[in-house]
Design a protein around this motif. Structure first.
Motif, PDB file in Angstrom:
ATOM      1  N   ASP A   1      -0.500  -2.165  -9.658  1.00 50.61           N
ATOM      2  CA  ASP A   1      -0.915  -2.745  -8.390  1.00 50.61           C
ATOM      3  C   ASP A   1      -2.337  -2.348  -8.013  1.00 50.61           C
ATOM      4  OD1 ASP A   1       1.574  -3.918  -8.086  1.00 50.61           O
ATOM      5  OD2 ASP A   1       2.389  -2.205  -6.991  1.00 50.61           O
ATOM      6  N   VAL A   2      -2.973  -3.232  -7.243  1.00 48.64           N
ATOM      7  CA  VAL A   2      -4.311  -2.989  -6.699  1.00 48.64           C
ATOM      8  C   VAL A   2      -4.260  -3.330  -5.213  1.00 48.64           C
ATOM      9  CG1 VAL A   2      -6.749  -3.649  -6.764  1.00 48.64           C
ATOM     10  CG2 VAL A   2      -5.412  -3.619  -8.878  1.00 48.64           C
ATOM     11  N   VAL A   3      -4.843  -2.458  -4.405  1.00 50.95           N
ATOM     12  CA  VAL A   3      -4.948  -2.711  -2.969  1.00 50.95           C
ATOM     13  C   VAL A   3      -6.424  -2.674  -2.605  1.00 50.95           C
ATOM     14  CG1 VAL A   3      -4.450  -1.814  -0.666  1.00 50.95           C
ATOM     15  CG2 VAL A   3      -2.683  -1.769  -2.417  1.00 50.95           C
ATOM     16  N   PHE A   4      -6.853  -3.670  -1.847  1.00 49.81           N
ATOM     17  CA  PHE A   4      -8.223  -3.730  -1.347  1.00 49.81           C
ATOM     18  C   PHE A   4      -8.189  -3.402   0.137  1.00 49.81           C
ATOM     19  CE2 PHE A   4      -8.026  -6.715  -4.909  1.00 49.81           C
ATOM     20  CZ  PHE A   4      -9.057  -6.241  -5.697  1.00 49.81           C
ATOM     21  N   ASP A   5      -9.060  -2.487   0.539  1.00 49.77           N
ATOM     22  CA  ASP A   5      -9.114  -2.054   1.938  1.00 49.77           C
ATOM     23  C   ASP A   5     -10.536  -2.299   2.438  1.00 49.77           C
ATOM     24  OD1 ASP A   5      -8.143  -0.873   4.315  1.00 49.77           O
ATOM     25  OD2 ASP A   5      -8.957   1.077   3.711  1.00 49.77           O
ATOM     26  N   TRP A   6     -10.699  -3.211   3.370  1.00 47.39           N
ATOM     27  CA  TRP A   6     -12.009  -3.608   3.892  1.00 47.39           C
ATOM     28  C   TRP A   6     -12.429  -2.690   5.033  1.00 47.39           C
ATOM     29  CZ3 TRP A   6     -16.319  -6.026   3.188  1.00 47.39           C
ATOM     30  CH2 TRP A   6     -17.136  -6.323   4.291  1.00 47.39           C
TER      31      TRP A   6
ATOM     32  N   PHE B   1      -6.452   5.760   4.497  1.00 49.70           N
ATOM     33  CA  PHE B   1      -5.657   5.126   3.445  1.00 49.70           C
ATOM     34  C   PHE B   1      -4.907   6.166   2.608  1.00 49.70           C
ATOM     35  CE2 PHE B   1      -4.673   3.256  -0.612  1.00 49.70           C
ATOM     36  CZ  PHE B   1      -4.255   1.978  -0.278  1.00 49.70           C
ATOM     37  N   LEU B   2      -5.562   7.274   2.305  1.00 48.62           N
ATOM     38  CA  LEU B   2      -4.993   8.293   1.427  1.00 48.62           C
ATOM     39  C   LEU B   2      -4.230   9.387   2.180  1.00 48.62           C
ATOM     40  CD1 LEU B   2      -8.098   8.640  -0.889  1.00 48.62           C
ATOM     41  CD2 LEU B   2      -5.905   7.551  -1.487  1.00 48.62           C
ATOM     42  N   GLU B   3      -4.025   9.192   3.459  1.00 48.38           N
ATOM     43  CA  GLU B   3      -3.416  10.234   4.295  1.00 48.38           C
ATOM     44  C   GLU B   3      -2.117  10.784   3.719  1.00 48.38           C
ATOM     45  OE1 GLU B   3      -2.601  10.958   9.001  1.00 48.38           O
ATOM     46  OE2 GLU B   3      -2.385   8.929   8.230  1.00 48.38           O
ATOM     47  N   SER B   4      -1.250   9.925   3.210  1.00 51.58           N
ATOM     48  CA  SER B   4       0.040  10.396   2.684  1.00 51.58           C
ATOM     49  C   SER B   4       0.024  10.576   1.167  1.00 51.58           C
ATOM     50  CB  SER B   4       1.162   9.424   3.076  1.00 51.58           C
ATOM     51  OG  SER B   4       0.948   8.171   2.457  1.00 51.58           O
TER      52      SER B   4
ATOM     53  N   ALA C   1       0.819  -1.187   0.000  1.00 51.79           N
ATOM     54  CA  ALA C   1       0.000   0.000   0.000  1.00 51.79           C
ATOM     55  C   ALA C   1       0.865   1.254   0.000  1.00 51.79           C
ATOM     56  CB  ALA C   1      -0.934   0.006   1.199  1.00 51.79           C
ATOM     57  N   ALA C   2       1.966   1.230   0.711  1.00 47.20           N
ATOM     58  CA  ALA C   2       2.831   2.410   0.789  1.00 47.20           C
ATOM     59  C   ALA C   2       3.384   2.786  -0.586  1.00 47.20           C
ATOM     60  CB  ALA C   2       3.973   2.164   1.773  1.00 47.20           C
ATOM     61  N   ALA C   3       3.766   1.799  -1.382  1.00 45.19           N
ATOM     62  CA  ALA C   3       4.288   2.083  -2.720  1.00 45.19           C
ATOM     63  C   ALA C   3       3.207   2.671  -3.622  1.00 45.19           C
ATOM     64  CB  ALA C   3       4.856   0.804  -3.337  1.00 45.19           C
ATOM     65  N   LEU C   4       1.991   2.224  -3.442  1.00 47.73           N
ATOM     66  CA  LEU C   4       0.880   2.717  -4.260  1.00 47.73           C
ATOM     67  C   LEU C   4       0.594   4.186  -3.966  1.00 47.73           C
ATOM     68  CD1 LEU C   4      -1.048   1.406  -6.370  1.00 47.73           C
ATOM     69  CD2 LEU C   4      -2.679   1.158  -4.526  1.00 47.73           C
ATOM     70  N   VAL C   5       0.498   4.553  -2.706  1.00 48.20           N
ATOM     71  CA  VAL C   5       0.184   5.940  -2.348  1.00 48.20           C
ATOM     72  C   VAL C   5       1.390   6.867  -2.507  1.00 48.20           C
ATOM     73  CG1 VAL C   5      -1.754   5.373  -0.855  1.00 48.20           C
ATOM     74  CG2 VAL C   5       0.522   5.601   0.122  1.00 48.20           C
ATOM     75  N   ALA C   6       2.569   6.319  -2.745  1.00 52.34           N
ATOM     76  CA  ALA C   6       3.748   7.147  -2.983  1.00 52.34           C
ATOM     77  C   ALA C   6       3.748   7.730  -4.395  1.00 52.34           C
ATOM     78  CB  ALA C   6       5.016   6.336  -2.758  1.00 52.34           C
ATOM     79  N   ARG C   7       2.912   7.205  -5.271  1.00 56.83           N
ATOM     80  CA  ARG C   7       2.830   7.711  -6.644  1.00 56.83           C
ATOM     81  C   ARG C   7       1.922   8.930  -6.689  1.00 56.83           C
ATOM     82  NH1 ARG C   7       2.979   2.395 -10.277  1.00 56.83           N
ATOM     83  NH2 ARG C   7       4.777   1.449  -9.278  1.00 56.83           N
ATOM     84  N   ASP C   8       1.819   9.551  -7.876  1.00 53.93           N
ATOM     85  CA  ASP C   8       1.029  10.778  -7.980  1.00 53.93           C
ATOM     86  C   ASP C   8      -0.305  10.592  -8.707  1.00 53.93           C
ATOM     87  OD1 ASP C   8       1.907  10.456 -10.559  1.00 53.93           O
ATOM     88  OD2 ASP C   8       2.817  12.430 -10.739  1.00 53.93           O
ATOM     89  N   TYR C   9      -0.696   9.344  -8.954  1.00 50.76           N
ATOM     90  CA  TYR C   9      -1.979   9.076  -9.602  1.00 50.76           C
ATOM     91  C   TYR C   9      -2.542   7.767  -9.065  1.00 50.76           C
ATOM     92  CZ  TYR C   9      -5.462   7.929 -13.138  1.00 50.76           C
ATOM     93  OH  TYR C   9      -6.632   7.598 -13.766  1.00 50.76           O
ATOM     94  N   LEU C  10      -3.808   7.805  -8.659  1.00 48.37           N
ATOM     95  CA  LEU C  10      -4.507   6.612  -8.169  1.00 48.37           C
ATOM     96  C   LEU C  10      -5.933   6.611  -8.684  1.00 48.37           C
ATOM     97  CD1 LEU C  10      -3.830   6.192  -4.330  1.00 48.37           C
ATOM     98  CD2 LEU C  10      -3.197   4.630  -6.147  1.00 48.37           C
ATOM     99  N   GLN C  11      -6.483   5.426  -8.805  1.00 46.03           N
ATOM    100  CA  GLN C  11      -7.908   5.258  -9.066  1.00 46.03           C
ATOM    101  C   GLN C  11      -8.515   4.631  -7.816  1.00 46.03           C
ATOM    102  OE1 GLN C  11      -7.386   2.760 -12.508  1.00 46.03           O
ATOM    103  NE2 GLN C  11      -7.803   4.445 -13.909  1.00 46.03           N
ATOM    104  N   ALA C  12      -9.710   5.107  -7.440  1.00 49.06           N
ATOM    105  CA  ALA C  12     -10.354   4.585  -6.235  1.00 49.06           C
ATOM    106  C   ALA C  12     -11.831   4.330  -6.510  1.00 49.06           C
ATOM    107  CB  ALA C  12     -10.202   5.566  -5.079  1.00 49.06           C
ATOM    108  N   ASP C  13     -12.345   3.289  -5.873  1.00 47.36           N
ATOM    109  CA  ASP C  13     -13.767   2.978  -5.965  1.00 47.36           C
ATOM    110  C   ASP C  13     -14.126   2.125  -4.754  1.00 47.36           C
ATOM    111  OD1 ASP C  13     -16.312   3.059  -7.007  1.00 47.36           O
ATOM    112  OD2 ASP C  13     -15.939   1.629  -8.613  1.00 47.36           O
ATOM    113  N   GLU C  14     -15.394   2.075  -4.456  1.00 44.48           N
ATOM    114  CA  GLU C  14     -15.858   1.278  -3.318  1.00 44.48           C
ATOM    115  C   GLU C  14     -17.035   0.414  -3.773  1.00 44.48           C
ATOM    116  OE1 GLU C  14     -18.552   4.500  -3.734  1.00 44.48           O
ATOM    117  OE2 GLU C  14     -16.386   4.554  -3.646  1.00 44.48           O
ATOM    118  N   THR C  15     -17.106  -0.773  -3.203  1.00 40.36           N
ATOM    119  CA  THR C  15     -18.130  -1.742  -3.578  1.00 40.36           C
ATOM    120  C   THR C  15     -18.764  -2.318  -2.316  1.00 40.36           C
ATOM    121  OG1 THR C  15     -16.857  -2.350  -5.541  1.00 40.36           O
ATOM    122  CG2 THR C  15     -18.537  -3.904  -4.816  1.00 40.36           C
ATOM    123  N   PRO C  16     -20.099  -2.362  -2.269  1.00 39.78           N
ATOM    124  CA  PRO C  16     -20.739  -2.973  -1.092  1.00 39.78           C
ATOM    125  C   PRO C  16     -20.571  -4.498  -1.128  1.00 39.78           C
ATOM    126  CG  PRO C  16     -22.394  -2.336  -2.701  1.00 39.78           C
ATOM    127  CD  PRO C  16     -21.070  -1.855  -3.231  1.00 39.78           C
TER     128      PRO C  16
END
Length: 186
Positions: free
Chosen positions: A42-47, A59-62, A1-16
């Motif tokens: 990479d893809v990270v799933f956060d429950w 998750f997006l704090e940094s 997760a740290a490597a993912l948020v260290a970049r400058d572009y992300l896609q995010a979505d949430e699913t019930p």
């Protein structure tokens, strides 16, 4: 997760997701699977058991950069409180509303067609394996005029349809997120 948020572009979505809680007998509960990803990466799933802003906020704090999302208000709220978080809108989510309104007249079909032209520009860029400079030039040359025509049409059609109709709702969704939806051509 740290490597993912260290970049400058992300896609995010949430699913019930329905889940079974051993402490609650006899019925399933609702939870949320938040997905954070890089295109072809990479893809990270956060429950989380909640759809509140606390999960993505933590998750997006940094994270600093562009976050591509649908129109869920949590993302917009986070972007308002953090200037280093720049929302990029999702045309697939905007298009969905117009597609659902196809039975309400020709305007919806025309609007879907215009969005399809935007998709066509992106498809061509992918096929050409275009780099950032060529993408920017082609988007300025081809996508900006489509977007200008689309915006003008949305404003005209909006005055002619009921706000609570499917088409009215699709137009309001798109216009209220116009800046985020068009950032990719900036």
């Amino acid at each position: 997760a740290a490597a993912l948020v260290a970049r400058d572009y992300l896609q995010a979505d949430e699913t019930p997701i329905r889940y079974l809680d051993p402490d609650v007998k006899g019925k399933s509960q609702s939870g949320w699977l938040w997905t954070y990803s890089q295109p072809q990466g990479d893809v990270v799933f956060d429950w989380n058991v909640s759809r509140s802003r606390e999960g993505p906020r933590e998750f997006l704090e940094s994270f600093r950069g562009q976050l591509q999302t649908d129109g869920y208000g949590v993302y917009e709220s986070l972007a308002r409180e953090r200037s280093e978080l720049i929302l990029i809108g999702c045309w697939a989510h905007a298009r969905r509303g117009f597609h659902e309104a196809l039975g309400e007249g020709r305007a919806a079909a025309w609007l879907v067609g215009q969005i399809g032209l935007l998709y066509g520009v992106e498809k061509h860029l992918r096929q050409q394996k275009a780099g950032p400079q060529l993408r920017a030039a082609v988007r300025a040359w081809q996508s900006r005029p489509i977007l200008a025509r689309l915006r003008h049409a949305l404003e005209i059609v909006r005055r002619r349809v009921l706000p609570k109709s499917l088409l009215g709702q699709a137009i309001d969704y798109t216009l209220s997120r116009w800046e985020a939806l068009t950032r990719y051509v900036a």
